[in-house]
Design a protein around this motif. Structure first.
Motif, short mmCIF file in Angstrom:
data_model
loop_
_atom_site.label_atom_id
_atom_site.label_comp_id
_atom_site.label_asym_id
_atom_site.label_seq_id
_atom_site.Cartn_x
_atom_site.Cartn_y
_atom_site.Cartn_z
N PRO A 1 0.84 -1.21 0.00
CA PRO A 1 0.00 0.00 0.00
C PRO A 1 0.87 1.25 0.00
O PRO A 1 2.04 1.22 0.42
CB PRO A 1 -0.80 -0.12 1.30
N SER A 2 0.28 2.35 -0.45
CA SER A 2 1.00 3.63 -0.44
C SER A 2 1.13 4.10 1.01
O SER A 2 0.39 3.65 1.89
CB SER A 2 0.24 4.68 -1.25
N THR A 3 2.06 5.02 1.22
CA THR A 3 2.25 5.60 2.56
C THR A 3 0.93 6.20 3.04
O THR A 3 0.55 6.07 4.20
CB THR A 3 3.34 6.69 2.51
N VAL B 48 7.30 11.14 5.44
CA VAL B 48 6.11 11.97 5.27
C VAL B 48 5.56 12.39 6.63
O VAL B 48 5.72 11.68 7.62
CB VAL B 48 5.01 11.25 4.45
N VAL B 49 4.92 13.55 6.62
CA VAL B 49 4.36 14.10 7.86
C VAL B 49 2.87 14.37 7.66
O VAL B 49 2.47 14.99 6.68
CB VAL B 49 5.07 15.41 8.27
N PHE B 50 2.07 13.87 8.58
CA PHE B 50 0.63 14.14 8.59
C PHE B 50 0.30 14.90 9.87
O PHE B 50 0.77 14.54 10.95
CB PHE B 50 -0.17 12.83 8.57
N LEU B 51 -0.50 15.94 9.71
CA LEU B 51 -1.03 16.63 10.89
C LEU B 51 -2.19 15.78 11.42
O LEU B 51 -2.94 15.21 10.63
CB LEU B 51 -1.54 18.03 10.52
N THR B 52 -2.33 15.72 12.73
CA THR B 52 -3.40 14.88 13.29
C THR B 52 -3.95 15.46 14.59
O THR B 52 -3.27 16.23 15.27
CB THR B 52 -2.87 13.45 13.56
N LYS C 117 11.62 1.18 4.60
CA LYS C 117 12.52 2.36 4.54
C LYS C 117 11.75 3.67 4.69
O LYS C 117 12.33 4.74 4.71
CB LYS C 117 13.27 2.37 3.21
N ARG C 118 10.43 3.57 4.76
CA ARG C 118 9.60 4.77 4.85
C ARG C 118 9.31 5.14 6.31
O ARG C 118 9.23 4.26 7.16
CB ARG C 118 8.27 4.57 4.10
N THR C 119 9.15 6.43 6.55
CA THR C 119 8.82 6.91 7.89
C THR C 119 7.56 7.77 7.81
O THR C 119 7.50 8.71 7.01
CB THR C 119 9.97 7.76 8.47
N ILE C 120 6.57 7.43 8.62
CA ILE C 120 5.34 8.23 8.69
C ILE C 120 5.32 8.91 10.05
O ILE C 120 5.33 8.24 11.09
CB ILE C 120 4.08 7.37 8.52
N THR C 121 5.30 10.25 10.03
CA THR C 121 5.25 11.01 11.29
C THR C 121 3.86 11.62 11.44
O THR C 121 3.38 12.29 10.52
CB THR C 121 6.32 12.12 11.29
N PHE C 122 3.23 11.37 12.57
CA PHE C 122 1.95 12.00 12.89
C PHE C 122 2.25 13.12 13.88
O PHE C 122 2.75 12.87 14.98
CB PHE C 122 0.98 10.99 13.49
#
Length: 200
Positions: A72-74, A110-114, A125-130
């Motif tokens: 799946p995509s990030t 990637v950064v998501f506001l939450t 290898k991907r990093t998701i920051t909330f």
């Protein structure tokens, strides 16, 4: 006896789900304790039925003959986490530019506001920051105008060129007029102006 029973029930539930679904321990709590579900998911992963994306996050994989496992995509992973946490998220930075096709760069971070918990999730290898944000940043209603606000903030007022503005105007034509009117009021003055031009 509980272990095989829990595993069998989890496997049975998997059979009812579409391939490519992102899954969590919470999705199976009807079948046993969190600990027994964790163990069942790990065993199903060892059997090749699931792929472990990150700690506590699994994929019921869709397999392509040519490309193998389709990941799946990030954004899809972030949306699944937000659904689980019953929180709202907004993509920022390159992710927002990417979603609007204003950039072809595929960000590894990637950064998501939450309005949910602040956390960092590593997926390969991907990093998701909330990143916890004020409610105001999550008030925009329009999926496109919301992305446009974040994309423009990323580009910066002094770096927006005519080409980007033209592309944005075309993209914003697909957004509902009432959403743009609502969201423009929440944006900084210079972004408000750009959004309002899209509905003239």
């Amino acid at each position: 006896m509980e272990r095989p029973k829990v595993e069998a029930k989890v496997a049975e539930k998997l059979g009812t789900l579409p391939k490519g679904t992102v899954l969590f321990v919470d999705d199976f709590l009807d079948y046993g304790s969190p600990e027994s579900i964790k163990k069942a998911l790990l065993r199903l992963k060892e059997k090749g039925l699931l792929v472990r994306l990150a700690h506590g996050i699994y994929l019921y994989p869709k397999i392509d003959k040519e490309f193998g496992t389709l990941f799946p995509s990030t954004e899809d992973i972030a949306k699944a986490i937000a659904r689980r946490d019953k929180s709202r998220i907004v993509p920022t930075g390159i992710q927002a530019l990417n979603a609007l096709r204003l950039s072809t760069q595929v960000p590894m971070k990637v950064v998501f506001l939450t309005d949910g918990a602040a956390r960092i999730v590593k997926v390969g290898k991907r990093t998701i920051t909330f990143k916890k944000t004020s409610p105001k940043n999550l008030l925009p209603k329009g999926p496109i105008s919301n992305l446009a606000i974040q994309a423009l903030k990323t580009i910066g007022q002094n770096n927006v060129d005519d080409d980007t503005l033209k592309k944005l105007q075309t993209i914003l034509e697909k957004e509902k007029k009432e959403n743009i009117l609502h969201d423009a009021k929440l944006a900084p003055a210079w972004i408000n102006k750009i959004l309002m031009q899209a509905i003239k």
